[in-house]
Design a protein around this motif. Structure first.
Motif, PDB file in Angstrom:
ATOM      1  N   GLU A  71      99.288  -8.865  70.323  1.00  0.00           N
ATOM      2  CA  GLU A  71      99.286 -10.072  69.496  1.00  0.00           C
ATOM      3  C   GLU A  71     100.323 -10.000  68.381  1.00  0.00           C
ATOM      4  OE1 GLU A  71      97.525 -12.950  69.963  1.00  0.00           O
ATOM      5  OE2 GLU A  71      97.088 -11.983  71.872  1.00  0.00           O
ATOM      6  N   GLU A  96      94.626 -17.013  52.537  1.00  0.00           N
ATOM      7  CA  GLU A  96      93.232 -16.811  52.955  1.00  0.00           C
ATOM      8  C   GLU A  96      92.860 -17.642  54.185  1.00  0.00           C
ATOM      9  OE1 GLU A  96      89.825 -14.757  52.849  1.00  0.00           O
ATOM     10  OE2 GLU A  96      91.418 -14.478  51.397  1.00  0.00           O
ATOM     11  N   ALA A  97      93.294 -18.903  54.238  1.00  0.00           N
ATOM     12  CA  ALA A  97      92.918 -19.773  55.358  1.00  0.00           C
ATOM     13  C   ALA A  97      93.531 -19.277  56.666  1.00  0.00           C
ATOM     14  CB  ALA A  97      93.362 -21.203  55.079  1.00  0.00           C
ATOM     15  N   GLU A  98      94.800 -18.929  56.639  1.00  0.00           N
ATOM     16  CA  GLU A  98      95.446 -18.432  57.853  1.00  0.00           C
ATOM     17  C   GLU A  98      94.889 -17.065  58.249  1.00  0.00           C
ATOM     18  OE1 GLU A  98      99.696 -18.479  58.006  1.00  0.00           O
ATOM     19  OE2 GLU A  98      99.785 -20.281  56.773  1.00  0.00           O
ATOM     20  N   THR A 100      91.866 -15.868  57.765  1.00  0.00           N
ATOM     21  CA  THR A 100      90.547 -16.019  58.388  1.00  0.00           C
ATOM     22  C   THR A 100      90.676 -16.509  59.821  1.00  0.00           C
ATOM     23  OG1 THR A 100      89.621 -16.545  56.230  1.00  0.00           O
ATOM     24  CG2 THR A 100      88.291 -17.119  58.132  1.00  0.00           C
ATOM     25  N   ASN A 101      91.592 -17.454  60.046  1.00  0.00           N
ATOM     26  CA  ASN A 101      91.801 -17.986  61.396  1.00  0.00           C
ATOM     27  C   ASN A 101      92.367 -16.900  62.314  1.00  0.00           C
ATOM     28  OD1 ASN A 101      91.912 -19.801  63.485  1.00  0.00           O
ATOM     29  ND2 ASN A 101      93.887 -20.640  62.879  1.00  0.00           N
ATOM     30  N   GLN A 102      93.314 -16.106  61.823  1.00  0.00           N
ATOM     31  CA  GLN A 102      93.890 -15.028  62.628  1.00  0.00           C
ATOM     32  C   GLN A 102      92.845 -13.958  62.953  1.00  0.00           C
ATOM     33  OE1 GLN A 102      97.267 -13.715  60.353  1.00  0.00           O
ATOM     34  NE2 GLN A 102      98.680 -15.107  61.413  1.00  0.00           N
ATOM     35  N   LYS A 103      91.983 -13.658  62.007  1.00  0.00           N
ATOM     36  CA  LYS A 103      90.916 -12.679  62.258  1.00  0.00           C
ATOM     37  C   LYS A 103      89.998 -13.143  63.384  1.00  0.00           C
ATOM     38  CE  LYS A 103      90.250 -10.636  57.670  1.00  0.00           C
ATOM     39  NZ  LYS A 103      89.257 -10.499  56.603  1.00  0.00           N
ATOM     40  N   LYS A 104      89.624 -14.436  63.345  1.00  0.00           N
ATOM     41  CA  LYS A 104      88.704 -14.964  64.360  1.00  0.00           C
ATOM     42  C   LYS A 104      89.336 -14.961  65.743  1.00  0.00           C
ATOM     43  CE  LYS A 104      85.964 -17.926  61.347  1.00  0.00           C
ATOM     44  NZ  LYS A 104      85.588 -19.311  61.012  1.00  0.00           N
ATOM     45  N   THR A 105      90.597 -15.395  65.835  1.00  0.00           N
ATOM     46  CA  THR A 105      91.238 -15.431  67.153  1.00  0.00           C
ATOM     47  C   THR A 105      91.476 -14.017  67.691  1.00  0.00           C
ATOM     48  OG1 THR A 105      93.421 -15.601  66.120  1.00  0.00           O
ATOM     49  CG2 THR A 105      92.353 -17.654  66.784  1.00  0.00           C
TER      50      THR A 105
END
Length: 124
Positions: A71, A96-98, A100-105
């Protein structure tokens, strides 16, 4: 007298039920001994599996590291404890927003590769 007879009968049944099994036959032919079939065990993690290729925790860590690096991230320490996998990843962006999204994906993609663990992605 009846009580003594019944007690003796129960005692004999209990003693005969606890007798050891005869050992399995060494030559593989059906005889008096008990035949054990260990080929039905399909779990590769089982200690009864006689194959040389047994997956270990380090194999799972290598799979997780491959997914993280595929990745485009830098994988740090990967700790597996029980059914939890803690993955430290170095992210390039600090929003922070990006993040969190990267962590989830990333956690979802790691889970696809190694579904037996609950994945926890931490930014380092």
């Amino acid at each position: 007298m009846r009580k003594i007879t019944w007690m003796m009968l129960v005692f004999l049944l209990l003693v005969s039920a606890c007798s050891p099994l005869k050992p399995p036959e060494a030559n593989g032919q059906a005889g008096e001994g008990q035949n054990l079939n260990t080929d039905i065990n399909l779990n590769p993690q089982s200690y009864r599996n006689m194959s040389v290729d047994k997956p270990t925790i380090s194999d799972d860590q290598d799979k997780i590291r491959e997914v993280v690096e595929a990745e485009g991230f830098d994988a740090g320490l990967i700790s597996i404890t029980g059914n939890h996998a803690w993955v430290n990843v170095k992210f390039t962006n600090k929003q922070e927003a990006e993040l969190t999204n990267q962590k989830k994906t990333l956690a979802a993609k790691i889970y696809q590769a190694v579904p037996r663990y609950k994945i926890h992605v931490r930014a380092r």
